[in-house]
Design a protein around this motif. Structure first.
Motif, PDB file in Angstrom:
ATOM      1  N   SER A   1       0.909  -1.311   0.028  1.00 17.02           N
ATOM      2  CA  SER A   1      -0.033   0.090  -0.101  1.00 17.02           C
ATOM      3  C   SER A   1       0.771   1.262   0.016  1.00 17.02           C
ATOM      4  O   SER A   1       0.196   2.326   0.419  1.00 17.02           O
ATOM      5  N   GLU A   2       2.223   1.058  -0.159  1.00 22.63           N
ATOM      6  CA  GLU A   2       3.019   2.153  -0.368  1.00 22.63           C
ATOM      7  C   GLU A   2       2.558   3.458  -1.166  1.00 22.63           C
ATOM      8  O   GLU A   2       2.571   4.622  -0.632  1.00 22.63           O
ATOM      9  N   ARG A   3       2.121   2.954  -2.437  1.00 25.86           N
ATOM     10  CA  ARG A   3       1.811   4.388  -3.072  1.00 25.86           C
ATOM     11  C   ARG A   3       0.422   4.818  -2.652  1.00 25.86           C
ATOM     12  O   ARG A   3       0.582   6.072  -2.614  1.00 25.86           O
ATOM     13  N   GLN A   4      -0.378   4.213  -2.385  1.00 24.64           N
ATOM     14  CA  GLN A   4      -1.590   4.648  -1.540  1.00 24.64           C
ATOM     15  C   GLN A   4      -1.205   5.538  -0.538  1.00 24.64           C
ATOM     16  O   GLN A   4      -1.826   6.522  -0.337  1.00 24.64           O
ATOM     17  N   LEU A   5      -0.436   4.988   0.509  1.00 21.54           N
ATOM     18  CA  LEU A   5      -0.009   5.865   1.512  1.00 21.54           C
ATOM     19  C   LEU A   5       0.670   7.287   1.183  1.00 21.54           C
ATOM     20  O   LEU A   5       0.454   8.092   1.935  1.00 21.54           O
ATOM     21  N   ARG A   6       1.421   7.197   0.062  1.00 25.53           N
ATOM     22  CA  ARG A   6       2.132   8.446  -0.040  1.00 25.53           C
ATOM     23  C   ARG A   6       1.091   9.353  -0.818  1.00 25.53           C
ATOM     24  O   ARG A   6       1.305  10.649  -0.516  1.00 25.53           O
TER      25      ARG A   6
ATOM     26  N   LYS B   1      -5.209   5.955   8.161  1.00 31.64           N
ATOM     27  CA  LYS B   1      -4.902   5.115   9.226  1.00 31.64           C
ATOM     28  C   LYS B   1      -5.326   3.802   8.966  1.00 31.64           C
ATOM     29  O   LYS B   1      -4.687   2.873   9.593  1.00 31.64           O
ATOM     30  N   SER B   2      -6.509   3.627   8.368  1.00 32.70           N
ATOM     31  CA  SER B   2      -6.903   2.148   8.255  1.00 32.70           C
ATOM     32  C   SER B   2      -5.914   1.490   7.479  1.00 32.70           C
ATOM     33  O   SER B   2      -5.746   0.267   7.473  1.00 32.70           O
ATOM     34  N   VAL B   3      -5.602   2.209   6.034  1.00 31.35           N
ATOM     35  CA  VAL B   3      -4.690   1.612   5.363  1.00 31.35           C
ATOM     36  C   VAL B   3      -3.300   1.343   6.031  1.00 31.35           C
ATOM     37  O   VAL B   3      -2.697   0.243   5.908  1.00 31.35           O
ATOM     38  N   ALA B   4      -2.751   2.403   6.759  1.00 28.74           N
ATOM     39  CA  ALA B   4      -1.549   1.987   7.606  1.00 28.74           C
ATOM     40  C   ALA B   4      -1.614   0.992   8.396  1.00 28.74           C
ATOM     41  O   ALA B   4      -0.514   0.352   8.600  1.00 28.74           O
ATOM     42  N   ILE B   5      -2.747   0.707   8.938  1.00 29.86           N
ATOM     43  CA  ILE B   5      -2.823  -0.249  10.105  1.00 29.86           C
ATOM     44  C   ILE B   5      -2.671  -1.661   9.326  1.00 29.86           C
ATOM     45  O   ILE B   5      -1.985  -2.483   9.726  1.00 29.86           O
ATOM     46  N   ARG B   6      -3.537  -1.684   8.075  1.00 27.86           N
ATOM     47  CA  ARG B   6      -3.487  -2.929   7.253  1.00 27.86           C
ATOM     48  C   ARG B   6      -1.995  -3.023   6.957  1.00 27.86           C
ATOM     49  O   ARG B   6      -1.386  -4.330   6.630  1.00 27.86           O
ATOM     50  N   GLU B   7      -1.112  -2.085   6.566  1.00 30.47           N
ATOM     51  CA  GLU B   7       0.231  -2.260   5.940  1.00 30.47           C
ATOM     52  C   GLU B   7       1.127  -2.771   7.181  1.00 30.47           C
ATOM     53  O   GLU B   7       1.794  -3.527   6.779  1.00 30.47           O
ATOM     54  N   MET B   8       0.821  -2.171   8.403  1.00 34.33           N
ATOM     55  CA  MET B   8       1.818  -2.546   9.447  1.00 34.33           C
ATOM     56  C   MET B   8       1.427  -4.214   9.674  1.00 34.33           C
ATOM     57  O   MET B   8       2.246  -4.967  10.047  1.00 34.33           O
ATOM     58  N   ASP B   9       0.157  -4.774   9.229  1.00 36.34           N
ATOM     59  CA  ASP B   9      -0.118  -5.974   9.694  1.00 36.34           C
ATOM     60  C   ASP B   9       0.383  -7.118   8.857  1.00 36.34           C
ATOM     61  O   ASP B   9       0.555  -8.160   8.964  1.00 36.34           O
ATOM     62  N   ASN B  10       0.835  -6.478   7.621  1.00 37.96           N
ATOM     63  CA  ASN B  10       1.485  -7.249   6.663  1.00 37.96           C
ATOM     64  C   ASN B  10       2.837  -7.440   6.813  1.00 37.96           C
ATOM     65  O   ASN B  10       3.697  -8.014   6.112  1.00 37.96           O
TER      66      ASN B  10
ATOM     67  N   ASP C   1       7.293  -1.892  11.088  1.00 36.81           N
ATOM     68  CA  ASP C   1       7.329  -0.654  10.297  1.00 36.81           C
ATOM     69  C   ASP C   1       5.901   0.184  10.500  1.00 36.81           C
ATOM     70  O   ASP C   1       5.162  -0.203   9.622  1.00 36.81           O
ATOM     71  N   ASP C   2       6.002   1.116  11.280  1.00 35.67           N
ATOM     72  CA  ASP C   2       4.577   1.541  11.794  1.00 35.67           C
ATOM     73  C   ASP C   2       4.622   3.224  11.628  1.00 35.67           C
ATOM     74  O   ASP C   2       4.044   4.055  12.281  1.00 35.67           O
ATOM     75  N   GLN C   3       5.878   3.632  10.737  1.00 32.59           N
ATOM     76  CA  GLN C   3       6.027   5.137  10.691  1.00 32.59           C
ATOM     77  C   GLN C   3       4.911   5.749   9.832  1.00 32.59           C
ATOM     78  O   GLN C   3       4.709   7.064  10.431  1.00 32.59           O
ATOM     79  N   TYR C   4       4.135   5.224   8.845  1.00 27.56           N
ATOM     80  CA  TYR C   4       2.956   5.807   8.422  1.00 27.56           C
ATOM     81  C   TYR C   4       1.934   6.020   9.416  1.00 27.56           C
ATOM     82  O   TYR C   4       1.266   6.823   9.181  1.00 27.56           O
ATOM     83  N   TYR C   5       1.586   4.997  10.014  1.00 27.65           N
ATOM     84  CA  TYR C   5       0.510   4.911  11.068  1.00 27.65           C
ATOM     85  C   TYR C   5       0.968   6.145  11.957  1.00 27.65           C
ATOM     86  O   TYR C   5       0.138   6.872  12.203  1.00 27.65           O
ATOM     87  N   HIS C   6       2.079   6.345  12.389  1.00 25.53           N
ATOM     88  CA  HIS C   6       2.244   7.242  13.460  1.00 25.53           C
ATOM     89  C   HIS C   6       2.370   8.715  12.735  1.00 25.53           C
ATOM     90  O   HIS C   6       1.864   9.947  13.149  1.00 25.53           O
TER      91      HIS C   6
ATOM     92  N   ASN D   1      16.721   3.285  10.333  1.00 25.31           N
ATOM     93  CA  ASN D   1      15.320   2.839   9.592  1.00 25.31           C
ATOM     94  C   ASN D   1      15.247   3.367   8.538  1.00 25.31           C
ATOM     95  O   ASN D   1      14.993   4.791   8.650  1.00 25.31           O
ATOM     96  N   LYS D   2      14.427   2.807   7.339  1.00 28.77           N
ATOM     97  CA  LYS D   2      13.945   3.852   6.225  1.00 28.77           C
ATOM     98  C   LYS D   2      12.737   4.399   6.950  1.00 28.77           C
ATOM     99  O   LYS D   2      11.788   3.976   7.204  1.00 28.77           O
ATOM    100  N   SER D   3      12.829   5.617   6.438  1.00 31.42           N
ATOM    101  CA  SER D   3      11.663   6.570   6.850  1.00 31.42           C
ATOM    102  C   SER D   3      10.860   7.073   5.872  1.00 31.42           C
ATOM    103  O   SER D   3      11.416   7.757   4.894  1.00 31.42           O
ATOM    104  N   PRO D   4       9.519   6.708   5.729  1.00 34.18           N
ATOM    105  CA  PRO D   4       8.432   7.334   4.449  1.00 34.18           C
ATOM    106  C   PRO D   4       8.167   8.793   4.777  1.00 34.18           C
ATOM    107  O   PRO D   4       7.618   9.553   3.906  1.00 34.18           O
ATOM    108  N   LEU D   5       8.718   9.532   5.727  1.00 32.96           N
ATOM    109  CA  LEU D   5       8.376  10.935   6.323  1.00 32.96           C
ATOM    110  C   LEU D   5       9.033  11.862   5.835  1.00 32.96           C
ATOM    111  O   LEU D   5       9.108  12.958   5.936  1.00 32.96           O
TER     112      LEU D   5
END
Length: 327
Positions: A146-151, A195-204, A210-215, A323-327
């Motif tokens: 879900s990287e592209r969607q989260l970005r 946040k829903s997509v970020a939680i799903r990405e964390m569970d994958n 890697d929970d940086q998107y969620y945070h 750690n690679k950061s998406p932020l």
């Protein structure tokens, strides 16, 4: 009607094919049940898949042992089957294995139908469970990123934040605006979805956490709450007080700096300078001036909290360097 086939449907179809083929090739009785177990174990995330698979396997093993014992001691009768279910389901719930109720029921019904609590049947059913769950785990190894969607969510939210801060600045200067405020409701929706997509990405993520998107989205959610609190005070501020322009300039510059880059120390410094200027000013002489300056002081406090929220996250990123950061 438009037919849509998603990746989960494709995985399920392939899993059913593999499970059935393997069980049939091994000559197992009721080999189609392996496909049923596979369908039940296909999940939306990798972590959930592991959790569900363990629940189903443990429930099936426990169900076979208890049902075979009860059927052999009391008899293969519908009343005994009903009594088993009456006792077995609460046991699974108490052991936190409730996700395995349906799968274990399939296996128990095989035992009841065969009316034979032999070792051959136990091995046959165990292999069906292992094949079904194992195939589902294999299928669940593939989960689309879900990287592209989260970005994209991140880009839209930052764009909306920038627009909101710009409109705040414009209103303070002009005392009026044709802004509809559409970005407010849109941002609420974007934050909930992201946040829903970020939680799903964390569970994958299994091997890493890697929970940086969620945070990140959680941080923006907290900042957005502050922007919402500022709105009623924005409407009370007008150009009759000279410091209004300072706040307007600050908001305009802040709107241009909504990005992953850490500009927080710079803006915190500017807020401190404005506070010092306020302290050196003469006391307000009119009620109108007093109310406006009170609103400005409150806004500076809230803007400081807005910045500190991001600063906290930035410090956490620095502490987790490497750690690679998406932020």
């Amino acid at each position: 009607m438009r037919l849509r086939i998603g990746y989960r449907t494709i995985k399920t179809a392939i899993g059913v094919l593999l499970a059935t083929s393997i069980a049939h090739a091994l000559g197992l009785d009721s080999f189609g049940s392996a496909a049923v177990i596979t369908i039940l174990c296909i999940s939306v995330t990798r972590r959930n898949s592991l959790r569900v698979s363990w629940h189903r396997f443990a429930a099936c093993m426990l169900g076979m042992v208890i049902s075979m014992t009860m059927f052999e001691l009391i008899g293969y009768h519908p009343l005994v089957l009903g009594l088993f279910m009456l006792l077995f389901i609460p046991v699974l719930v108490s052991l936190k294995l409730s996700l395995g109720i349906v799968t274990s029921s399939v296996i128990v019904l095989h035992v009841y139908t065969r009316a034979d609590a032999s070792m051959d049947l136990f091995i046959n059913e165990t292999l069906l469970v292992v094949i079904g769950i194992g195939t589902a785990l294999l299928m669940n190894l593939y989960m689309p990123s879900s990287e592209r969607q989260l970005r994209e969510y991140k880009r839209k939210i930052e764009k909306n934040f920038s627009r909101i801060l710009h409109e705040f600045s414009t209103y303070i200067r002009q005392g009026d605006s044709d802004w509809t405020g559409a970005e407010i409701s849109e941002t609420v929706q974007l934050l909930n979805q992201s946040k829903s997509v970020a939680i799903r990405e964390m569970d994958n993520q299994i091997l890493k956490d890697d929970d940086q998107y969620y945070h990140y989205f959680h941080m923006r959610e907290k900042q957005f709450e502050i922007l919402e609190r500022l709105m009623p005070f924005i409407t009370t501020i007008h150009g009759s007080v000279s410091q209004s322009n300072d706040i307007a300039d600050f908001l305009e510059d802040l709107s241009k700096a909504v990005s992953p880059t850490n500009h927080v120390p710079y803006f915190l410094g500017r807020l401190e300078e404005m506070r010092d200027q306020f302290k050196e000013m003469e006391l307000p002489t009119t009620r109108d001036e007093f109310e406006v300056r009170s609103a400005l002081v409150y806004m500076m406090h809230e803007l400081q909290q807005y910045l500190l929220i991001k600063n906290t996250l930035w410090n956490e990123k620095q502490n987790n360097a490497g750690n690679k950061s998406p932020l």
